[in-house]
Design a protein around this motif. Structure first.
Motif, short mmCIF file in Angstrom:
data_model
loop_
_atom_site.label_atom_id
_atom_site.label_comp_id
_atom_site.label_asym_id
_atom_site.label_seq_id
_atom_site.Cartn_x
_atom_site.Cartn_y
_atom_site.Cartn_z
N LEU A 45 36.34 42.21 25.06
CA LEU A 45 36.09 41.77 26.43
C LEU A 45 34.66 41.27 26.55
O LEU A 45 33.74 41.85 25.97
N VAL A 46 34.47 40.21 27.32
CA VAL A 46 33.14 39.67 27.59
C VAL A 46 33.06 39.30 29.07
O VAL A 46 33.93 38.56 29.57
N LYS A 47 32.06 39.79 29.76
CA LYS A 47 31.89 39.44 31.17
C LYS A 47 31.50 37.98 31.32
O LYS A 47 30.72 37.44 30.53
N GLY A 48 32.05 37.32 32.33
CA GLY A 48 31.73 35.92 32.60
C GLY A 48 30.39 35.75 33.28
O GLY A 48 29.61 36.70 33.42
N LYS A 49 30.12 34.54 33.76
CA LYS A 49 28.82 34.20 34.32
C LYS A 49 28.69 34.49 35.81
O LYS A 49 27.64 34.27 36.40
N SER A 50 29.77 34.97 36.45
CA SER A 50 29.71 35.26 37.88
C SER A 50 28.82 36.47 38.14
O SER A 50 28.56 37.29 37.26
N SER A 51 28.38 36.59 39.40
CA SER A 51 27.47 37.68 39.77
C SER A 51 28.21 38.98 40.06
O SER A 51 27.60 40.05 40.11
N HIS A 52 29.53 38.91 40.27
CA HIS A 52 30.27 40.13 40.59
C HIS A 52 30.55 40.95 39.33
O HIS A 52 30.45 40.44 38.21
N PRO A 53 30.90 42.24 39.48
CA PRO A 53 31.21 43.07 38.31
C PRO A 53 32.39 42.52 37.53
O PRO A 53 33.20 41.75 38.04
N MET A 54 32.49 42.96 36.27
CA MET A 54 33.61 42.59 35.41
C MET A 54 34.92 42.91 36.10
O MET A 54 35.12 44.01 36.61
N GLU A 55 35.86 41.93 36.13
CA GLU A 55 37.13 42.12 36.81
C GLU A 55 38.32 42.09 35.87
O GLU A 55 39.46 42.12 36.30
N ASP A 56 38.08 42.05 34.56
CA ASP A 56 39.15 42.16 33.58
C ASP A 56 39.25 43.60 33.07
O ASP A 56 38.22 44.23 32.77
N TYR A 57 40.46 44.10 32.96
CA TYR A 57 40.71 45.44 32.44
C TYR A 57 41.82 45.37 31.40
O TYR A 57 42.73 44.53 31.50
N VAL A 58 41.75 46.27 30.42
CA VAL A 58 42.64 46.20 29.27
C VAL A 58 43.26 47.57 29.00
O VAL A 58 42.61 48.60 29.15
N ILE A 75 46.67 43.07 29.92
CA ILE A 75 45.47 42.44 30.47
C ILE A 75 45.65 42.37 31.98
O ILE A 75 46.66 41.86 32.47
N PHE A 76 44.68 42.89 32.72
CA PHE A 76 44.68 42.80 34.18
C PHE A 76 43.42 42.04 34.60
O PHE A 76 42.31 42.49 34.36
N ASP A 77 43.62 40.88 35.22
CA ASP A 77 42.51 39.99 35.60
C ASP A 77 42.41 39.97 37.12
O ASP A 77 43.22 39.34 37.81
N GLY A 78 41.42 40.66 37.65
CA GLY A 78 41.26 40.76 39.10
C GLY A 78 40.63 39.53 39.71
O GLY A 78 39.92 38.76 39.05
N HIS A 79 40.89 39.33 41.00
CA HIS A 79 40.20 38.29 41.77
C HIS A 79 39.79 38.91 43.10
O HIS A 79 40.59 39.52 43.79
N LEU A 80 38.53 38.77 43.44
CA LEU A 80 37.92 39.42 44.60
C LEU A 80 38.10 40.93 44.53
O LEU A 80 38.08 41.61 45.56
N SER A 81 38.28 41.45 43.32
CA SER A 81 38.52 42.89 43.20
C SER A 81 38.37 43.34 41.75
O SER A 81 38.84 42.67 40.84
N HIS A 82 37.69 44.47 41.57
CA HIS A 82 37.81 45.18 40.30
C HIS A 82 38.58 46.48 40.51
O HIS A 82 39.02 47.12 39.55
N ASP A 83 38.79 46.88 41.77
CA ASP A 83 39.53 48.11 42.06
C ASP A 83 41.02 47.97 41.75
O ASP A 83 41.65 48.90 41.24
N ILE A 84 41.60 46.81 42.08
CA ILE A 84 43.04 46.65 41.87
C ILE A 84 43.38 46.54 40.38
O ILE A 84 44.30 47.22 39.92
N PRO A 85 42.68 45.74 39.57
CA PRO A 85 43.00 45.78 38.14
C PRO A 85 42.73 47.14 37.51
O PRO A 85 43.44 47.55 36.60
N ASP A 86 41.73 47.85 38.02
CA ASP A 86 41.47 49.20 37.53
C ASP A 86 42.63 50.12 37.89
O ASP A 86 43.06 50.96 37.08
N TYR A 87 43.17 49.98 39.09
CA TYR A 87 44.33 50.77 39.50
C TYR A 87 45.54 50.45 38.61
O TYR A 87 46.26 51.36 38.18
N LEU A 88 45.74 49.19 38.32
CA LEU A 88 46.85 48.79 37.44
C LEU A 88 46.68 49.38 36.05
O LEU A 88 47.65 49.86 35.44
N ARG A 89 45.48 49.35 35.54
CA ARG A 89 45.20 49.91 34.22
C ARG A 89 45.63 51.38 34.15
O ARG A 89 46.18 51.83 33.14
N SER A 90 45.42 52.11 35.22
CA SER A 90 45.72 53.54 35.22
C SER A 90 47.16 53.87 35.61
O SER A 90 47.63 54.97 35.31
#
Length: 288
Positions: A45-58, A75-90
């Protein structure tokens, strides 16, 4: 053993390399099957150039379940959210494995679990926020059968005899315009931009997105594939890869690399070389 118990046992550490559930600005790891010494996994995983936290979860792990082995990859790729992909991961694999007909009607169980998981996310919108997430999941059963499901534009590709074969569907708004309009929504086509649902979201299916849900679907496409001697490896990746590489280019990029972890890292680095600016996450499962 319940789905929750299975996933709890997956959260392990082997040496210095994290295995299982992960997301960070830059993270990498590997694992291997106990059923077949030839089947291995690697992720990067590599964080992109956006200012928000990493939104990809594996999720990437092999797990013994009674007399069976499951490879669980997502692979869970969040948009406007890191909480929802994190929830999916778990929770998503927990819900899939808890379906009563998982072992007998796996594809149906996956569909049901996707629906119930999305319903729960929408009910928890006050805690999880207004954003959403794409998902691509793959379950490798006893190194013999692969069941892939997805919503959104994270993608699964296998390599058979050196040729790429896509096992997921990119849910693009332009392709699902009729369904979106039937639900009362619209698909924008602003110059210089990609088509978007209601002028906002660049995918037609996703988990969450409560404000757009009347016009979106969370129904997955589900595919099964028998893993035979011609099946060489699997790639799961977020659109940080697929925006800059075709399926064939991704397969050709790593087909000569035997180590799954090195292959995943090389694929991510190639996407960066091609100026991908999005979050990048990829899993490679070598099958022989």
């Amino acid at each position: 053993m319940t789905g929750r118990e299975i996933l709890h046992k997956m959260k392990v550490t082997t040496g210095k390399e994290k295995v299982g559930l992960c997301s960070s600005a830059s993270d990498t790891g590997k694992g291997k099957s106990k059923m077949s010494k030839h089947v291995t996994l690697g992720y990067h995983l590599v964080k992109g150039k956006s200012s928000h936290p990493m939104e990809d979860y594996v999720v990437a792990e092999f797990k013994q379940v009674e007399d069976n082995e499951l490879g669980l990859f997502a692979i869970f790729d969040g948009h406007l959210s890191h909480d929802i992909p994190d929830y999916l991961r778990s929770n998503l694999f927990v819900n899939i494995l808890n379906e009563p007909d998982f072992w007998t009607e796996t594809e149906s169980a996956v569909r049901k679990a996707y629906r119930t998981t999305d319903t729960t996310i929408l009910d928890k919108a006050g805690d999880l926020g207004k954003g959403g997430s794409t998902a691509v999941t793959a379950i490798l059963i006893n190194c013999e059968k692969l069941v892939v499901a997805n919503v959104g534009d994270s993608r699964a590709v296998i390599c058979k005899n050196g040729v790429a074969k896509q096992l997921s569907v990119d849910h693009e708004p332009s392709k699902e315009r009729a369904n979106i309009e039937d639900r009362g929504g619209f698909v924008s086509n602003f110059p210089g931009d990609v088509p978007r649902v209601d002028g906002q979201l660049a995918v037609a299916r996703a988990f969450g997105d409560k404000s757009l849900k009347k016009h979106l679907s969370s129904e997955p496409d589900v595919f099964s594939e028998i893993v035979d001697e011609d099946t060489e490896f699997i790639i799961l990746a977020s659109d940080g890869i697929w925006k800059v590489m075709t399926n064939e280019e991704a397969v050709d990029c790593i087909k000569h690399i035997k180590d799954a972890k090195a292959a995943a890292k090389h694929l991510a680095e190639e996407a960066l070389t091609r100026r991908s600016s999005d979050d990048i996450s990829c899993i490679v499962v070598k099958l022989r």
